[in-house]
Design a protein around this motif. Structure first.
Motif, PDB file in Angstrom:
ATOM      1  N   THR B  31     -22.271 -49.431 -18.738  1.00  0.00           N
ATOM      2  CA  THR B  31     -22.757 -50.799 -18.932  1.00  0.00           C
ATOM      3  C   THR B  31     -23.579 -50.852 -20.206  1.00  0.00           C
ATOM      4  O   THR B  31     -24.236 -49.880 -20.562  1.00  0.00           O
ATOM      5  CB  THR B  31     -23.616 -51.295 -17.756  1.00  0.00           C
ATOM      6  OG1 THR B  31     -24.615 -50.332 -17.481  1.00  0.00           O
ATOM      7  CG2 THR B  31     -22.773 -51.534 -16.527  1.00  0.00           C
ATOM      8  N   GLU B 161     -19.293 -59.732 -20.542  1.00  0.00           N
ATOM      9  CA  GLU B 161     -20.029 -60.513 -19.548  1.00  0.00           C
ATOM     10  C   GLU B 161     -19.100 -61.060 -18.470  1.00  0.00           C
ATOM     11  O   GLU B 161     -18.993 -62.272 -18.285  1.00  0.00           O
ATOM     12  CB  GLU B 161     -20.776 -61.676 -20.218  1.00  0.00           C
ATOM     13  CG  GLU B 161     -21.600 -61.184 -21.389  1.00  0.00           C
ATOM     14  CD  GLU B 161     -22.879 -61.963 -21.597  1.00  0.00           C
ATOM     15  OE1 GLU B 161     -23.305 -62.645 -20.651  1.00  0.00           O
ATOM     16  OE2 GLU B 161     -23.458 -61.869 -22.678  1.00  0.00           O
ATOM     17  N   LEU B 163     -19.207 -61.267 -15.329  1.00  0.00           N
ATOM     18  CA  LEU B 163     -19.722 -61.968 -14.155  1.00  0.00           C
ATOM     19  C   LEU B 163     -20.569 -63.166 -14.547  1.00  0.00           C
ATOM     20  O   LEU B 163     -21.083 -63.880 -13.699  1.00  0.00           O
ATOM     21  CB  LEU B 163     -20.556 -60.998 -13.304  1.00  0.00           C
ATOM     22  CG  LEU B 163     -19.847 -59.684 -12.965  1.00  0.00           C
ATOM     23  CD1 LEU B 163     -20.737 -58.822 -12.106  1.00  0.00           C
ATOM     24  CD2 LEU B 163     -18.538 -59.956 -12.242  1.00  0.00           C
ATOM     25  N   ARG B 171     -20.572 -63.238  -7.667  1.00  0.00           N
ATOM     26  CA  ARG B 171     -20.983 -62.189  -8.585  1.00  0.00           C
ATOM     27  C   ARG B 171     -21.241 -60.915  -7.802  1.00  0.00           C
ATOM     28  O   ARG B 171     -20.818 -59.832  -8.181  1.00  0.00           O
ATOM     29  CB  ARG B 171     -22.243 -62.624  -9.324  1.00  0.00           C
ATOM     30  CG  ARG B 171     -22.497 -61.799 -10.548  1.00  0.00           C
ATOM     31  CD  ARG B 171     -23.697 -62.297 -11.306  1.00  0.00           C
ATOM     32  NE  ARG B 171     -23.724 -63.753 -11.408  1.00  0.00           N
ATOM     33  CZ  ARG B 171     -24.835 -64.446 -11.570  1.00  0.00           C
ATOM     34  NH1 ARG B 171     -25.989 -63.824 -11.626  1.00  0.00           N
ATOM     35  NH2 ARG B 171     -24.796 -65.749 -11.669  1.00  0.00           N
ATOM     36  N   GLU B 172     -21.930 -61.070  -6.693  1.00  0.00           N
ATOM     37  CA  GLU B 172     -22.258 -59.898  -5.896  1.00  0.00           C
ATOM     38  C   GLU B 172     -20.989 -59.223  -5.392  1.00  0.00           C
ATOM     39  O   GLU B 172     -20.867 -58.009  -5.410  1.00  0.00           O
ATOM     40  CB  GLU B 172     -23.123 -60.328  -4.715  1.00  0.00           C
ATOM     41  CG  GLU B 172     -24.166 -59.313  -4.373  1.00  0.00           C
ATOM     42  CD  GLU B 172     -25.379 -60.012  -3.792  1.00  0.00           C
ATOM     43  OE1 GLU B 172     -25.585 -59.871  -2.575  1.00  0.00           O
ATOM     44  OE2 GLU B 172     -26.089 -60.723  -4.540  1.00  0.00           O
ATOM     45  N   THR B 175     -19.186 -57.454  -8.184  1.00  0.00           N
ATOM     46  CA  THR B 175     -19.892 -56.231  -8.564  1.00  0.00           C
ATOM     47  C   THR B 175     -19.308 -55.045  -7.820  1.00  0.00           C
ATOM     48  O   THR B 175     -18.961 -54.019  -8.406  1.00  0.00           O
ATOM     49  CB  THR B 175     -21.386 -56.366  -8.213  1.00  0.00           C
ATOM     50  OG1 THR B 175     -21.850 -57.586  -8.735  1.00  0.00           O
ATOM     51  CG2 THR B 175     -22.179 -55.226  -8.762  1.00  0.00           C
ATOM     52  N   HIS B 191     -18.719 -52.361 -19.791  1.00  0.00           N
ATOM     53  CA  HIS B 191     -19.106 -53.669 -19.277  1.00  0.00           C
ATOM     54  C   HIS B 191     -20.352 -54.150 -20.032  1.00  0.00           C
ATOM     55  O   HIS B 191     -21.397 -53.522 -19.964  1.00  0.00           O
ATOM     56  CB  HIS B 191     -19.383 -53.479 -17.778  1.00  0.00           C
ATOM     57  CG  HIS B 191     -19.925 -54.668 -17.065  1.00  0.00           C
ATOM     58  ND1 HIS B 191     -19.574 -54.964 -15.778  1.00  0.00           N
ATOM     59  CD2 HIS B 191     -20.805 -55.618 -17.429  1.00  0.00           C
ATOM     60  CE1 HIS B 191     -20.218 -56.045 -15.385  1.00  0.00           C
ATOM     61  NE2 HIS B 191     -20.957 -56.462 -16.363  1.00  0.00           N
ATOM     62  N   THR B 193     -23.306 -56.839 -20.670  1.00  0.00           N
ATOM     63  CA  THR B 193     -24.002 -57.842 -19.883  1.00  0.00           C
ATOM     64  C   THR B 193     -25.405 -58.090 -20.419  1.00  0.00           C
ATOM     65  O   THR B 193     -25.991 -57.237 -21.079  1.00  0.00           O
ATOM     66  CB  THR B 193     -24.076 -57.425 -18.399  1.00  0.00           C
ATOM     67  OG1 THR B 193     -24.870 -58.363 -17.703  1.00  0.00           O
ATOM     68  CG2 THR B 193     -24.680 -56.048 -18.243  1.00  0.00           C
ATOM     69  N   ASN B 195     -27.583 -59.115 -18.137  1.00  0.00           N
ATOM     70  CA  ASN B 195     -28.310 -59.138 -16.874  1.00  0.00           C
ATOM     71  C   ASN B 195     -28.695 -57.716 -16.474  1.00  0.00           C
ATOM     72  O   ASN B 195     -27.840 -56.879 -16.208  1.00  0.00           O
ATOM     73  CB  ASN B 195     -27.384 -59.766 -15.826  1.00  0.00           C
ATOM     74  CG  ASN B 195     -28.008 -59.813 -14.458  1.00  0.00           C
ATOM     75  OD1 ASN B 195     -28.663 -58.867 -14.033  1.00  0.00           O
ATOM     76  ND2 ASN B 195     -27.800 -60.907 -13.759  1.00  0.00           N
ATOM     77  N   THR B 197     -30.073 -56.431 -13.814  1.00  0.00           N
ATOM     78  CA  THR B 197     -29.724 -55.985 -12.459  1.00  0.00           C
ATOM     79  C   THR B 197     -28.286 -55.490 -12.421  1.00  0.00           C
ATOM     80  O   THR B 197     -27.965 -54.458 -11.844  1.00  0.00           O
ATOM     81  CB  THR B 197     -29.845 -57.164 -11.466  1.00  0.00           C
ATOM     82  OG1 THR B 197     -30.868 -58.036 -11.923  1.00  0.00           O
ATOM     83  CG2 THR B 197     -30.142 -56.674 -10.080  1.00  0.00           C
ATOM     84  N   GLU B 198     -27.387 -56.288 -13.079  1.00  0.00           N
ATOM     85  CA  GLU B 198     -25.986 -55.942 -13.145  1.00  0.00           C
ATOM     86  C   GLU B 198     -25.805 -54.593 -13.840  1.00  0.00           C
ATOM     87  O   GLU B 198     -25.096 -53.714 -13.349  1.00  0.00           O
ATOM     88  CB  GLU B 198     -25.317 -57.024 -13.989  1.00  0.00           C
ATOM     89  CG  GLU B 198     -23.910 -57.350 -13.643  1.00  0.00           C
ATOM     90  CD  GLU B 198     -23.483 -58.562 -14.462  1.00  0.00           C
ATOM     91  OE1 GLU B 198     -23.955 -59.675 -14.162  1.00  0.00           O
ATOM     92  OE2 GLU B 198     -22.718 -58.387 -15.418  1.00  0.00           O
ATOM     93  N   MET B 202     -24.307 -51.395 -11.717  1.00  0.00           N
ATOM     94  CA  MET B 202     -22.887 -51.086 -11.853  1.00  0.00           C
ATOM     95  C   MET B 202     -22.589 -49.839 -12.656  1.00  0.00           C
ATOM     96  O   MET B 202     -21.580 -49.198 -12.461  1.00  0.00           O
ATOM     97  CB  MET B 202     -22.177 -52.283 -12.468  1.00  0.00           C
ATOM     98  CG  MET B 202     -22.398 -53.524 -11.639  1.00  0.00           C
ATOM     99  SD  MET B 202     -21.407 -54.881 -12.168  1.00  0.00           S
ATOM    100  CE  MET B 202     -19.819 -54.338 -11.657  1.00  0.00           C
TER     101      MET B 202
END
Lengths: 303, 369
Positions: B31, B161, B163, B171-172, B175, B191, B193, B195, B197-198, B202
């Motif tokens: 990520t 991006e 999601l 989204r969840e 994931t 990936h 992103t 975000n 958290t993502e 991931m």
């Protein structure tokens, strides 16, 4: 669903401004009425009238409402008139093909290769510049260009490329086609460029990324997505070319007679019934062409 | 398997990607986290070949592919807006790469159909073959876009991006599914992103990008507990970062003094970070116990986040300080707005960065806790 529920509540809660129930329920028809009345008076009725008149009896100086097939029989039996129909179709197809061949690359350039919106607009406006002068001047300007002692022949002779002037350039079917293509090509460029400019760049990127070559991308993505523009352009060009008479008479020296020219002459000599026959034929041809073109793409879905 | 060597790209003189060095490994979920404008999309476009770098090289399995056009690279990019072909059905969209790629197209229609069906099953869209793109939902478009790329078996699948445009629920689910799909295929996913958290959830590995350069690349848990740079601590979004300087052996910030953890004593420090969930709230004036330090702040508001509460405090210099408390650990406490409180934490939980933003050396050794 929530939205719908709210809407109904608002609608029923609102005090009725119209008073009578009839207007509240059928108010929207009132909006439709002017358009419908206009179309009936000035399109449906005249069309029906034209069909009706085409069956009237025509004598040299008068026309009587006695129904007869004589005018129709004359049209299909006569070499001149039926030939004019075939010539009209042939010139229409040629002009349509040429406007596509010249127009599409131009549109492709404006819609795809020019990235700047302002430049795009400037180029499209440039395509319309010939329209700043009158139709007649645009057409007649081809005479000093194409004539026996016209610009093209003078230049070619001056350069020693030809010994004798090329005579087929003017007052032939060729000159009519040249004139029409020049006038109508812009109606092809506009809609196609518009459709091409609307295609999202990420589609081409996705296709490239998936391994497609530029040629495949054109065949499978660009062209199919611009097809609605081509169809709209083709409809514009077809409708105008099929009903043409001025270019033909100005550039062919009256040698090339299209259906439009015949209508003009017949009306001029007060042969209303016969003019009506050709009018009906022309209307049917146009309707068929447009229907066929609309079959190619579902414009309602694409636009 | 893919190496980026000193990759650099600028737009009209503004650097978007600067001197990026990165190795993408085989069979990993990588990520790439960065705030908007950090150059992450540019980096992705450079990898896919949609953009050419100004300097640097891209090597793919030992070959230099820096200037190779995208259709000859064998990578797949899933774009942010899905970029599905609107005039084609779901099946034709997915089959596009197989049918029309320049290198080694699949000419046997039966084979195309079989592979498309297989991939649609993988993304959970069996039965949608004949639908037009306009007739499916956003989440389904996303899956079609993914299937269209995956069906060509790219060496690396680049996701921009993916999601971002989906609602929280979807989204969840995606994931979990993206990870599952990747594991099934064994294809490397890169990936991108914005975000945190993502990115944390991931990635097998995670890269933090800021202003076009890589700040840190490591396992998500390492990045989370041991940010190598104060910018990383900020992106991860679970740290209170205090700016200040060391005076008299203590870290001075917001007009208050905090004890430095053992390892940082005697070094130059410019930033002090403490995780939001490592802070305890006490009545005003409470003196922190041994091995602890703290500061005084004014309570402003709290926010209920489902399984946890976030308490927001204002420090004397106007800065915001957040404290997170999990409801499984303690019951929520109500404070009055404007109430003064004493916040404290274990010295061992504190991270210290030097004035340039780099983590102080010794931080590295305390991570495992």
């Amino acid at each position: 669903m929530d939205g719908a529920a709210v809407d109904t509540r608002l609608a029923s809660a609102a005090p009725s401004r119209d008073g009578s129930g009839f207007f509240r329920r059928h108010g929207h028809l009132l909006l439709l009425a002017p358009g419908v009345i206009w179309m009936v008076l000035f399109l449906i009725v005249p069309l029906a009238m034209m069909v009706y008149v085409s069956f009237w009896t025509q004598t040299t100086f008068a026309i009587k409402p006695d129904l007869t097939l004589k005018s129709w029989a004359t049209f299909f039996a006569s070499e001149t008139y039926f030939g004019a129909l075939l010539r009209t179709l042939r010139i229409w197809l040629t002009v349509l093909l040429l406007t596509f061949l010249f127009g599409y690359p131009t549109a492709l350039y404006i819609g795809q290769f020019v990235r700047n919106k302002t430049v795009q607009t400037i180029l499209l406006v440039a395509c319309v510049i010939p329209f700043w002068t009158s139709f007649l001047i645009r057409v007649l300007a081809w005479r000093p260009m194409l004539g026996k002692e016209g610009a093209i022949n003078i230049v070619l002779q001056g350069l020693g490329i030809i010994d004798h002037p090329i005579e087929v350039l003017l007052f032939t079917e060729l000159s009519v086609i040249i004139g029409m293509v020049q006038i109508y090509v812009v109606f092809m460029v506009g809609p196609v460029a518009f459709m091409l400019a609307r295609i999202d760049d990420s589609l081409f990127e996705a296709a490239r990324d998936l391994g497609a070559s530029p040629m495949t991308i054109f065949r499978k993505i660009t062209f199919p997505l611009s097809l609605p523009g081509v169809v709209v352009g083709a409809i514009f060009v077809s409708v105008m070319v099929l009903g043409e008479f001025a270019t033909a008479s100005a550039l062919s020296g009256r040698k090339v007679n299209l259906l439009g020219n015949i209508i003009v002459t017949q009306v001029g000599s007060l042969k209303w019934a016969f003019a009506a026959v050709i009018g009906v034929v022309l209307t049917v041809v146009m309707a068929t062409v447009i229907t066929a073109l609309l079959r190619v793409v579902n414009l309602r879905r694409e636009l | 398997m893919m190496e980026l060597i000193r990759l650099t790209k600028a737009y009209k003189g503004v650097p978007a990607v600067r001197d990026v060095f990165l190795i993408v490994r085989e069979d990993e979920y990588l990520t790439l986290l960065g705030p908007s404008g950090s150059g992450k999309t540019t980096l992705l476009r450079l990898l896919s070949g949609l953009e050419k770098p100004d300097a640097g090289q891209i090597h793919l399995n030992g070959e230099d592919v820096t200037y190779r056009p995208p259709h000859l690279r064998g990578l797949g990019i899933v774009q942010q807006n899905y970029a599905l072909f609107p005039h084609m059905s779901v099946e034709d969209n997915v089959a596009f790469g197989l049918r029309y790629r320049l290198i080694d197209p699949v000419t046997d229609e039966g084979e195309v159909k079989r592979r498309v069906a297989e991939t649609l099953e993988l993304v959970g869209l069996t039965g949608f073959e004949a639908r037009m793109v306009g007739q499916i939902s956003g989440g389904q478009k996303q899956r079609v876009s993914l299937a269209r790329t995956l069906v060509t078996r790219p060496k690396i699948c680049l996701l921009d991006e993916p999601l971002g445009a989906l609602d929280a629920n979807l989204r969840e689910r995606m994931t979990v599914e993206l990870r599952k799909i990747r594991e099934t295929l064994g294809v490397t996913f890169l990936h991108v992103t914005g975000n945190e958290t993502e990115a944390l959830a991931m990635g097998d590995r995670m890269v933090v990008l800021d202003k076009g350069s890589i700040v840190q690349a490591d396992r998500p848990d390492v990045i989370f507990s041991m940010p190598s740079d104060v910018r990383v601590a900020r992106f991860v979004n679970t740290y209170n970062v205090l700016e200040g300087a060391v005076r008299d052996g203590e870290f001075q910030s917001a007009g208050q003094a905090m004890t430095l953890p053992e390892y940082a004593r005697g070094s130059e420090a410019g930033f002090y970070a403490i995780r939001q969930d490592a802070v305890e709230i006490n009545a005003a004036g409470t003196v922190p116990g041994p091995g602890r330090t703290g500061l005084q702040a004014t309570y402003i508001a709290s926010e209920f986040l489902g399984s946890r509460f976030a308490y927001i405090f204002r420090m004397p210099n106007g800065g915001v300080f957040e404290v997170e408390r999990h409801l499984s650990h303690s019951d929520p406490v109500t404070y009055k707005g404007g109430e003064a409180c004493s916040l404290s934490w274990n010295l061992s939980d504190a991270l210290v960065f030097d004035p340039s933003g780099a983590a102080l050396e010794t931080t590295v050794f305390k991570g495992a806790a």
